[in-house]
Design an enzyme around this catalytic site. Structure first.
Site, PDB file in Angstrom:
ATOM      1  N   ARG A  63     -18.556  -8.501  -1.334  1.00  0.00           N
ATOM      2  CA  ARG A  63     -18.307  -8.827  -2.739  1.00  0.00           C
ATOM      3  C   ARG A  63     -18.845 -10.193  -3.122  1.00  0.00           C
ATOM      4  O   ARG A  63     -18.722 -10.576  -4.289  1.00  0.00           O
ATOM      5  CB  ARG A  63     -16.793  -8.827  -2.998  1.00  0.00           C
ATOM      6  CG  ARG A  63     -16.239  -7.516  -3.568  1.00  0.00           C
ATOM      7  CD  ARG A  63     -14.727  -7.678  -3.605  1.00  0.00           C
ATOM      8  NE  ARG A  63     -14.043  -6.927  -4.611  1.00  0.00           N
ATOM      9  CZ  ARG A  63     -13.420  -5.756  -4.393  1.00  0.00           C
ATOM     10  NH1 ARG A  63     -13.501  -5.157  -3.245  1.00  0.00           N
ATOM     11  NH2 ARG A  63     -12.745  -5.189  -5.365  1.00  0.00           N
ATOM     12  N   ARG A  76      -4.995   5.447 -12.649  1.00  0.00           N
ATOM     13  CA  ARG A  76      -5.144   5.749 -11.211  1.00  0.00           C
ATOM     14  C   ARG A  76      -3.793   5.788 -10.506  1.00  0.00           C
ATOM     15  O   ARG A  76      -2.926   4.962 -10.721  1.00  0.00           O
ATOM     16  CB  ARG A  76      -6.007   4.661 -10.566  1.00  0.00           C
ATOM     17  CG  ARG A  76      -5.987   4.711  -9.044  1.00  0.00           C
ATOM     18  CD  ARG A  76      -7.125   3.962  -8.417  1.00  0.00           C
ATOM     19  NE  ARG A  76      -7.136   2.536  -8.641  1.00  0.00           N
ATOM     20  CZ  ARG A  76      -8.135   1.739  -8.258  1.00  0.00           C
ATOM     21  NH1 ARG A  76      -9.209   2.228  -7.675  1.00  0.00           N
ATOM     22  NH2 ARG A  76      -8.058   0.455  -8.482  1.00  0.00           N
ATOM     23  N   ARG A  78      -0.849   1.028  -7.901  1.00  0.00           N
ATOM     24  CA  ARG A  78      -1.064  -0.316  -7.368  1.00  0.00           C
ATOM     25  C   ARG A  78      -0.568  -1.363  -8.362  1.00  0.00           C
ATOM     26  O   ARG A  78      -0.795  -1.244  -9.555  1.00  0.00           O
ATOM     27  CB  ARG A  78      -2.557  -0.538  -7.104  1.00  0.00           C
ATOM     28  CG  ARG A  78      -3.008   0.131  -5.827  1.00  0.00           C
ATOM     29  CD  ARG A  78      -4.507   0.178  -5.670  1.00  0.00           C
ATOM     30  NE  ARG A  78      -5.192  -1.062  -6.045  1.00  0.00           N
ATOM     31  CZ  ARG A  78      -6.510  -1.218  -5.959  1.00  0.00           C
ATOM     32  NH1 ARG A  78      -7.273  -0.228  -5.516  1.00  0.00           N
ATOM     33  NH2 ARG A  78      -7.064  -2.349  -6.313  1.00  0.00           N
ATOM     34  N   LYS A 110     -15.653   4.177  -6.096  1.00  0.00           N
ATOM     35  CA  LYS A 110     -16.026   3.915  -4.703  1.00  0.00           C
ATOM     36  C   LYS A 110     -15.072   4.604  -3.728  1.00  0.00           C
ATOM     37  O   LYS A 110     -15.495   5.239  -2.762  1.00  0.00           O
ATOM     38  CB  LYS A 110     -16.031   2.397  -4.429  1.00  0.00           C
ATOM     39  CG  LYS A 110     -16.948   1.610  -5.353  1.00  0.00           C
ATOM     40  CD  LYS A 110     -16.915   0.124  -5.064  1.00  0.00           C
ATOM     41  CE  LYS A 110     -15.561  -0.559  -5.268  1.00  0.00           C
ATOM     42  NZ  LYS A 110     -15.097  -0.578  -6.683  1.00  0.00           N
ATOM     43  N   ARG A 144     -10.579  -8.796 -12.485  1.00  0.00           N
ATOM     44  CA  ARG A 144     -11.380  -8.177 -11.413  1.00  0.00           C
ATOM     45  C   ARG A 144     -12.788  -7.865 -11.900  1.00  0.00           C
ATOM     46  O   ARG A 144     -13.755  -8.022 -11.150  1.00  0.00           O
ATOM     47  CB  ARG A 144     -10.666  -6.916 -10.901  1.00  0.00           C
ATOM     48  CG  ARG A 144      -9.433  -7.276 -10.048  1.00  0.00           C
ATOM     49  CD  ARG A 144      -8.387  -6.186 -10.013  1.00  0.00           C
ATOM     50  NE  ARG A 144      -8.878  -4.950  -9.457  1.00  0.00           N
ATOM     51  CZ  ARG A 144      -8.249  -3.774  -9.610  1.00  0.00           C
ATOM     52  NH1 ARG A 144      -7.123  -3.712 -10.296  1.00  0.00           N
ATOM     53  NH2 ARG A 144      -8.729  -2.693  -9.069  1.00  0.00           N
TER      54      ARG A 144
HETATM   55  P1  ADP Z   1     -11.093  -1.787  -6.487  1.00  0.00           P
HETATM   56  O1  ADP Z   1     -11.465  -0.637  -5.596  1.00  0.00           O
HETATM   57  O2  ADP Z   1     -10.256  -1.361  -7.641  1.00  0.00           O
HETATM   58  O3  ADP Z   1     -12.276  -2.609  -6.883  1.00  0.00           O
HETATM   59  P2  ADP Z   1     -10.093  -2.997  -4.057  1.00  0.00           P
HETATM   60  O4  ADP Z   1      -9.060  -2.092  -3.496  1.00  0.00           O
HETATM   61  O5  ADP Z   1     -11.463  -2.922  -3.464  1.00  0.00           O
HETATM   62  O6  ADP Z   1     -10.166  -2.735  -5.629  1.00  0.00           O
HETATM   63  O7  ADP Z   1      -9.631  -4.503  -3.997  1.00  0.00           O
HETATM   64  C1  ADP Z   1      -8.345  -4.896  -4.450  1.00  0.00           C
HETATM   65  C2  ADP Z   1      -8.209  -6.406  -4.322  1.00  0.00           C
HETATM   66  O8  ADP Z   1      -8.323  -6.782  -2.925  1.00  0.00           O
HETATM   67  C3  ADP Z   1      -9.316  -7.210  -5.012  1.00  0.00           C
HETATM   68  O9  ADP Z   1      -9.022  -7.457  -6.380  1.00  0.00           O
HETATM   69  C4  ADP Z   1      -9.318  -8.508  -4.184  1.00  0.00           C
HETATM   70  O10 ADP Z   1      -8.208  -9.332  -4.518  1.00  0.00           O
HETATM   71  C5  ADP Z   1      -9.068  -7.977  -2.775  1.00  0.00           C
HETATM   72  N1  ADP Z   1     -10.333  -7.657  -2.064  1.00  0.00           N
HETATM   73  C6  ADP Z   1     -10.715  -6.430  -1.619  1.00  0.00           C
HETATM   74  N2  ADP Z   1     -11.909  -6.485  -1.016  1.00  0.00           N
HETATM   75  C7  ADP Z   1     -12.296  -7.794  -1.078  1.00  0.00           C
HETATM   76  C8  ADP Z   1     -13.457  -8.507  -0.628  1.00  0.00           C
HETATM   77  N3  ADP Z   1     -14.483  -7.876  -0.013  1.00  0.00           N
HETATM   78  N4  ADP Z   1     -13.503  -9.839  -0.858  1.00  0.00           N
HETATM   79  C9  ADP Z   1     -12.501 -10.488  -1.459  1.00  0.00           C
HETATM   80  N5  ADP Z   1     -11.390  -9.882  -1.915  1.00  0.00           N
HETATM   81  C10 ADP Z   1     -11.276  -8.546  -1.720  1.00  0.00           C
HETATM   82  P1  ADP Z   2     -12.827   2.258  -7.080  1.00  0.00           P
HETATM   83  O1  ADP Z   2     -12.534   2.521  -5.624  1.00  0.00           O
HETATM   84  O2  ADP Z   2     -14.296   2.012  -7.334  1.00  0.00           O
HETATM   85  O3  ADP Z   2     -11.970   1.186  -7.663  1.00  0.00           O
HETATM   86  P2  ADP Z   2     -11.583   4.892  -7.517  1.00  0.00           P
HETATM   87  O4  ADP Z   2     -12.371   5.820  -6.661  1.00  0.00           O
HETATM   88  O5  ADP Z   2     -10.237   4.491  -7.063  1.00  0.00           O
HETATM   89  O6  ADP Z   2     -12.490   3.596  -7.893  1.00  0.00           O
HETATM   90  O7  ADP Z   2     -11.470   5.565  -8.965  1.00  0.00           O
HETATM   91  C1  ADP Z   2     -10.708   4.955 -10.007  1.00  0.00           C
HETATM   92  C2  ADP Z   2      -9.973   6.045 -10.788  1.00  0.00           C
HETATM   93  O8  ADP Z   2     -10.938   6.840 -11.496  1.00  0.00           O
HETATM   94  C3  ADP Z   2      -9.178   7.004  -9.922  1.00  0.00           C
HETATM   95  O9  ADP Z   2      -8.001   7.334 -10.611  1.00  0.00           O
HETATM   96  C4  ADP Z   2     -10.092   8.219  -9.764  1.00  0.00           C
HETATM   97  O10 ADP Z   2      -9.341   9.431  -9.635  1.00  0.00           O
HETATM   98  C5  ADP Z   2     -10.869   8.207 -11.081  1.00  0.00           C
HETATM   99  N1  ADP Z   2     -12.274   8.643 -10.902  1.00  0.00           N
HETATM  100  C6  ADP Z   2     -13.093   8.413  -9.845  1.00  0.00           C
HETATM  101  N2  ADP Z   2     -14.325   8.950 -10.046  1.00  0.00           N
HETATM  102  C7  ADP Z   2     -14.282   9.526 -11.291  1.00  0.00           C
HETATM  103  C8  ADP Z   2     -15.251  10.242 -12.090  1.00  0.00           C
HETATM  104  N3  ADP Z   2     -16.507  10.464 -11.649  1.00  0.00           N
HETATM  105  N4  ADP Z   2     -14.846  10.662 -13.300  1.00  0.00           N
HETATM  106  C9  ADP Z   2     -13.584  10.440 -13.751  1.00  0.00           C
HETATM  107  N5  ADP Z   2     -12.633   9.779 -13.053  1.00  0.00           N
HETATM  108  C10 ADP Z   2     -12.968   9.325 -11.834  1.00  0.00           C
END
Ligand code: ADP
Ligand code: ADP
Ligand code: ZN
Length: 215
Positions: free
Chosen positions: A88, A127, A161, A13, A172
């Site tokens: 979410r 990541r 992170r 994302k 998660r």
């Molecule tokens: P990822 O992209 O790896 O799914 P995020 O950066 O979106 O992780 O979220 C990291 C953490 O921040 C989540 O595990 C949660 O604790 C909190 N968080 C982020 N967005 C939300 C949301 N919309 N509702 C509740 N908690 C959230």
């Molecule tokens: P999210 O925001 O959904 O948690 P991220 O965009 O942070 O996911 O991606 C998670 C990890 O996977 C990052 O290290 C990113 O560089 C890698 N990644 C993202 N898209 C791809 C893909 N299409 N193929 C392989 N690795 C990817």
């Protein structure tokens, strides 16, 4: 244009949001990024959220919806919004409808990034990001072209992170399955859901998303 990028942790994302910002001048509204900024700044929201985030659980609906409400209010009507990691829960989905309506906006697309769960732990534990500009990388799938130096800004200040460890990722993922996946049927009933194969290369995923936005 207002879109939601939906998918479990590691689906891509954030990576795809950054591409959309660059290609289409949209704005990324990431509650995860907003919460991490609040934790770093030590604000009251950050103090409440820190431990919850470290456990991989969800921060309260009221807190995240207020963050989105504020951010959207600061945007001109011509700027498109990418909701990344929000909503979410069902309560957040309802709150978003109300916030959008208040701002004279409507949802155009909910794009679900479909990924193989087995790949997610590997994606998350590999990541890292640039501490200076926020560019996202992966140890093997998407490393900087020159090792140790950010492609976007040249910084060598890379960060990982604290919640990107295997144990927290499992929590998660469970939160995603239990609370986030169930909001999809409501959007499907509105005919605005598209699915993209998130296992493809980053560029291929970006092309598929652009195809949906153009449709
Ligand atoms: P990822 O992209 O790896 O799914 P995020 O950066 O979106 O992780 O979220 C990291 C953490 O921040 C989540 O595990 C949660 O604790 C909190 N968080 C982020 N967005 C939300 C949301 N919309 N509702 C509740 N908690 C959230
Ligand atoms: P999210 O925001 O959904 O948690 P991220 O965009 O942070 O996911 O991606 C998670 C990890 O996977 C990052 O290290 C990113 O560089 C890698 N990644 C993202 N898209 C791809 C893909 N299409 N193929 C392989 N690795 C990817
Ligand atoms: Zn950088």
């Amino acid at each position: 244009m207002n879109i939601i990028l939906l998918g479990p942790p590691g689906a891509g994302k954030g990576t795809q949001s950054a591409g959309l910002v660059e290609r289409h001048g949209m704005r990324q509204l990431s509650t995860g990024d907003m919460l991490r900024a609040a934790v770093k700044a030590g604000t009251p929201v950050g103090l409440k959220a820190k431990a919850v985030m470290e456990r991989g659980e969800l921060v309260s609906d009221e807190i995240v919806s207020a963050l989105i409400d504020d951010e959207l209010a600061s945007m001109g009507p011509e700027t498109g919004a990418i909701f990344d990691g929000y909503p979410r829960t069902a309560a957040q989905a309802d709150a978003l409808d109300a916030i959008l309506a208040k701002n004279g906006r409507a949802l155009d697309h909910v794009i679900e990034l479909e990924v193989n769960e087995d790949a997610l732990v590997e994606r998350i534990t590999g990541r890292f990001s640039c501490g200076n500009c926020g560019a996202l990388y992966h140890d093997t799938a998407n490393p900087p072209s020159e090792p140790g130096k950010c492609d976007a800004c040249g910084s060598s200040d890379f960060r990982r992170r604290p919640d990107d460890n295997e144990e927290t990722v499992r929590t998660r993922m469970a939160e995603y399955r239990a609370k986030t996946a169930p909001i999809l049927p409501g959007y499907e009933a509105r005919g605005i859901v598209s699915r993209v194969d998130g296992m493809g290369a980053i560029d291929a995923v970006a092309n598929a998303i652009d195809g949906i936005l153009a449709s």
